[in-house]
Design an enzyme around this catalytic site. Structure first.
Site, mmCIF file in Angstrom:
data_model
loop_
_atom_site.group_PDB
_atom_site.id
_atom_site.type_symbol
_atom_site.label_atom_id
_atom_site.label_comp_id
_atom_site.label_asym_id
_atom_site.label_seq_id
_atom_site.Cartn_x
_atom_site.Cartn_y
_atom_site.Cartn_z
ATOM 1 N N ASP A 1 -19.744 -28.366 43.694
ATOM 2 C CA ASP A 1 -20.178 -27.604 42.525
ATOM 3 C C ASP A 1 -19.204 -27.960 41.398
ATOM 4 O O ASP A 1 -18.012 -27.657 41.494
ATOM 5 C CB ASP A 1 -20.121 -26.102 42.847
ATOM 6 N N VAL A 2 -19.707 -28.595 40.351
ATOM 7 C CA VAL A 2 -18.812 -29.080 39.290
ATOM 8 C C VAL A 2 -18.208 -27.942 38.459
ATOM 9 O O VAL A 2 -17.397 -28.190 37.580
ATOM 10 C CB VAL A 2 -19.494 -30.112 38.355
ATOM 11 N N ASP B 1 -23.363 -33.119 44.971
ATOM 12 C CA ASP B 1 -24.391 -32.243 44.405
ATOM 13 C C ASP B 1 -24.218 -30.828 44.949
ATOM 14 O O ASP B 1 -23.767 -30.622 46.074
ATOM 15 C CB ASP B 1 -25.790 -32.779 44.756
ATOM 16 N N TYR C 1 -25.608 -25.591 25.011
ATOM 17 C CA TYR C 1 -25.908 -26.947 25.487
ATOM 18 C C TYR C 1 -25.641 -27.972 24.384
ATOM 19 O O TYR C 1 -24.998 -29.000 24.620
ATOM 20 C CB TYR C 1 -27.367 -26.998 25.938
ATOM 21 N N LYS D 1 -22.774 -30.806 24.748
ATOM 22 C CA LYS D 1 -23.100 -32.237 24.800
ATOM 23 C C LYS D 1 -22.447 -32.996 23.631
ATOM 24 O O LYS D 1 -22.027 -34.148 23.796
ATOM 25 C CB LYS D 1 -24.612 -32.439 24.820
ATOM 26 N N THR E 1 -37.519 -35.985 34.877
ATOM 27 C CA THR E 1 -36.841 -35.632 36.137
ATOM 28 C C THR E 1 -37.619 -34.475 36.771
ATOM 29 O O THR E 1 -38.409 -33.806 36.091
ATOM 30 C CB THR E 1 -35.386 -35.226 35.867
HETATM 31 N N1 LIG Z 1 -33.946 -34.757 31.925
HETATM 32 C C1 LIG Z 1 -33.768 -34.814 30.621
HETATM 33 O O1 LIG Z 1 -34.737 -34.774 29.825
HETATM 34 C C2 LIG Z 1 -32.379 -34.934 30.051
HETATM 35 C C3 LIG Z 1 -32.242 -35.264 28.697
HETATM 36 C C4 LIG Z 1 -30.957 -35.387 28.163
HETATM 37 C C5 LIG Z 1 -29.851 -35.197 28.964
HETATM 38 N N2 LIG Z 1 -30.017 -34.880 30.288
HETATM 39 C C6 LIG Z 1 -28.805 -34.688 31.084
HETATM 40 O O2 LIG Z 1 -28.839 -35.521 32.208
HETATM 41 C C7 LIG Z 1 -28.164 -34.900 33.298
HETATM 42 C C8 LIG Z 1 -29.081 -34.838 34.510
HETATM 43 O O3 LIG Z 1 -30.237 -34.130 34.150
HETATM 44 P P1 LIG Z 1 -31.528 -34.117 35.096
HETATM 45 O O4 LIG Z 1 -32.689 -33.757 34.238
HETATM 46 O O5 LIG Z 1 -31.562 -35.349 35.928
HETATM 47 O O6 LIG Z 1 -31.194 -32.852 35.993
HETATM 48 P P2 LIG Z 1 -31.880 -32.332 37.340
HETATM 49 O O7 LIG Z 1 -31.846 -30.863 37.220
HETATM 50 O O8 LIG Z 1 -33.201 -33.006 37.558
HETATM 51 O O9 LIG Z 1 -30.869 -32.821 38.446
HETATM 52 C C9 LIG Z 1 -29.571 -32.386 38.361
HETATM 53 C C10 LIG Z 1 -28.898 -32.438 39.720
HETATM 54 O O10 LIG Z 1 -27.627 -31.850 39.479
HETATM 55 C C11 LIG Z 1 -27.384 -30.887 40.468
HETATM 56 N N3 LIG Z 1 -26.521 -29.857 39.916
HETATM 57 C C12 LIG Z 1 -26.849 -28.850 39.074
HETATM 58 N N4 LIG Z 1 -25.772 -28.075 38.839
HETATM 59 C C13 LIG Z 1 -24.759 -28.612 39.536
HETATM 60 C C14 LIG Z 1 -23.400 -28.264 39.711
HETATM 61 N N5 LIG Z 1 -22.896 -27.171 39.138
HETATM 62 N N6 LIG Z 1 -22.633 -29.034 40.501
HETATM 63 C C15 LIG Z 1 -23.144 -30.137 41.104
HETATM 64 N N7 LIG Z 1 -24.416 -30.502 40.996
HETATM 65 C C16 LIG Z 1 -25.217 -29.750 40.219
HETATM 66 C C17 LIG Z 1 -28.743 -30.339 40.876
HETATM 67 O O11 LIG Z 1 -28.697 -29.778 42.181
HETATM 68 C C18 LIG Z 1 -29.601 -31.587 40.781
HETATM 69 O O12 LIG Z 1 -29.618 -32.279 42.023
HETATM 70 C C19 LIG Z 1 -27.727 -33.523 32.790
HETATM 71 O O13 LIG Z 1 -26.391 -33.583 32.351
HETATM 72 C C20 LIG Z 1 -28.662 -33.272 31.616
HETATM 73 O O14 LIG Z 1 -28.104 -32.394 30.672
HETATM 74 C C21 LIG Z 1 -31.248 -34.745 30.847
#
Ligand SMILES: NC(=O)c1ccc[n+]([C@@H]2O[C@H](COP(=O)([O-])OP(=O)(O)OC[C@H]3O[C@@H](n4cnc5c(N)ncnc54)[C@H](O)[C@@H]3O)[C@@H](O)[C@H]2O)c1
Length: 261
Positions: free
Chosen positions: A64-65, A38, A156, A160, A191
């Site tokens: 960092d991805v 993370d 986005y 995706k 989340t």
């Molecule tokens: N929450 C939703 O409603 C939702 C819906 C559809 C898809 N998604 C997808 O699910 C995935 C997770 O979403 P979430 O809501 O759990 O996110 P979040 O923001 O709650 O958590 C994401 C985590 O990723 C980490 N992060 C962010 N950028 C980063 C980077 N560059 N390198 C490494 N770590 C990084 C953050 O520090 C955090 O700990 C994402 O790909 C998001 O697009 C989420």
């Protein structure tokens, strides 16, 4: 207690919070070792400490991805701690509310990098090690936005949708190495990031639930359980799929009038 991932090692990007964090919990609860990667090292370390307190094994890394240097260190650190790699969950992602007229080049590249190029980069370094184990799995977290484009989420939605097709491509390229690759498309999920956003825009919650057949959003574990299912032997014949987990949000259009005539 089920130990279906005993002896298996997984890298989970974005594992410090939200959906990634829930995947860490589900994976380690069933005996898997987790490498929690993370941007937020503190969050990754907190997650790893909670796994250890529950009797599991986890390693926290600051990754960092979008940064090749930190990605390069991810697999060597995994091998040093756990001796191999069986699974990769590409979860880290980010959204931005801009249409193509509003977004500048840097913003566009940031969203494509975080959501799409990250999947290529992390898979690129993980696959050689997964091959050495005789096979394994990759699960890419896409979004319903990759199926039905969302307004003002230009980069986005594009990223995706590309993650879904990249997953299908990887499924074809690596089936011969016994590596299964699938995408999972969550709908709205509670989340911490989304909770913060909803606190600022409470009217969005009503809108999100109204477009969903089940009239609610998901809890992170409702996304994490199908994600680890895809990584399990129960999904042994599933590859190149895009599993939609959205409470019926993309199932179709709903016309309230039809219920009353
Ligand atoms: N929450 C939703 O409603 C939702 C819906 C559809 C898809 N998604 C997808 O699910 C995935 C997770 O979403 P979430 O809501 O759990 O996110 P979040 O923001 O709650 O958590 C994401 C985590 O990723 C980490 N992060 C962010 N950028 C980063 C980077 N560059 N390198 C490494 N770590 C990084 C953050 O520090 C955090 O700990 C994402 O790909 C998001 O697009 C989420």
């Amino acid at each position: 207690m089920s130990q279906r991932f005993a002896g298996k090692v997984a890298i989970i990007t974005g594992g410090g919070a939200g959906i990634g964090r829930a995947i860490v919990e589900e994976w380690t609860r069933d005996g898997g070792c987790a490498v929690i990667c993370d941007l937020d090292l503190h969050a990754a370390e907190k997650a790893a400490a909670e796994v250890a307190a529950a009797g599991g094994q986890a390693l926290a890394l600051r990754v960092d991805v979008t940064d090749l240097d930190t990605i390069a260190g991810m697999v060597p650190a995994t091998l040093e701690r756990f001796g191999g790699l069986d699974a990769l969950f590409n979860v880290a992602g980010n959204n931005m509310m801009k249409n193509v007229e509003e977004a500048n080049d840097e913003e566009w590249r940031f969203i494509i990098d975080t959501n799409l190029t990250s999947v290529y980069r992390c898979s690129h370094v993980a696959i050689p090690e997964i091959k050495k184990r005789g096979g394994g799995v990759i699960v890419n977290i896409a979004s319903t936005a990759g199926i039905l484009a969302e307004n003002r989420c230009a980069a986005y939605s594009a990223a995706k949708a590309a993650v879904i097709n990249l997953s299908k491509n990887m499924a074809m390229d690596f089936a011969r190495y016994n590596i299964r690759v699938n995408a999972l498309c969550p709908g709205g999920t509670w989340t911490p990031r989304i909770r913060g956003y909803m606190a600022r825009f409470p009217e969005h919650e009503k809108m999100m639930t109204e477009v969903c057949a089940m009239q609610r959003m998901a809890e992170p574990h409702e996304i994490a359980k199908p994600a680890v299912f895809l990584a399990s032997d129960d999904a042994s014949f599933i590859t190149g799929a895009a599993l939609v987990v959205d409470g019926g949000m993309t199932a179709g259009k709903r016309f309230d009038l039809f219920d009353s005539i």
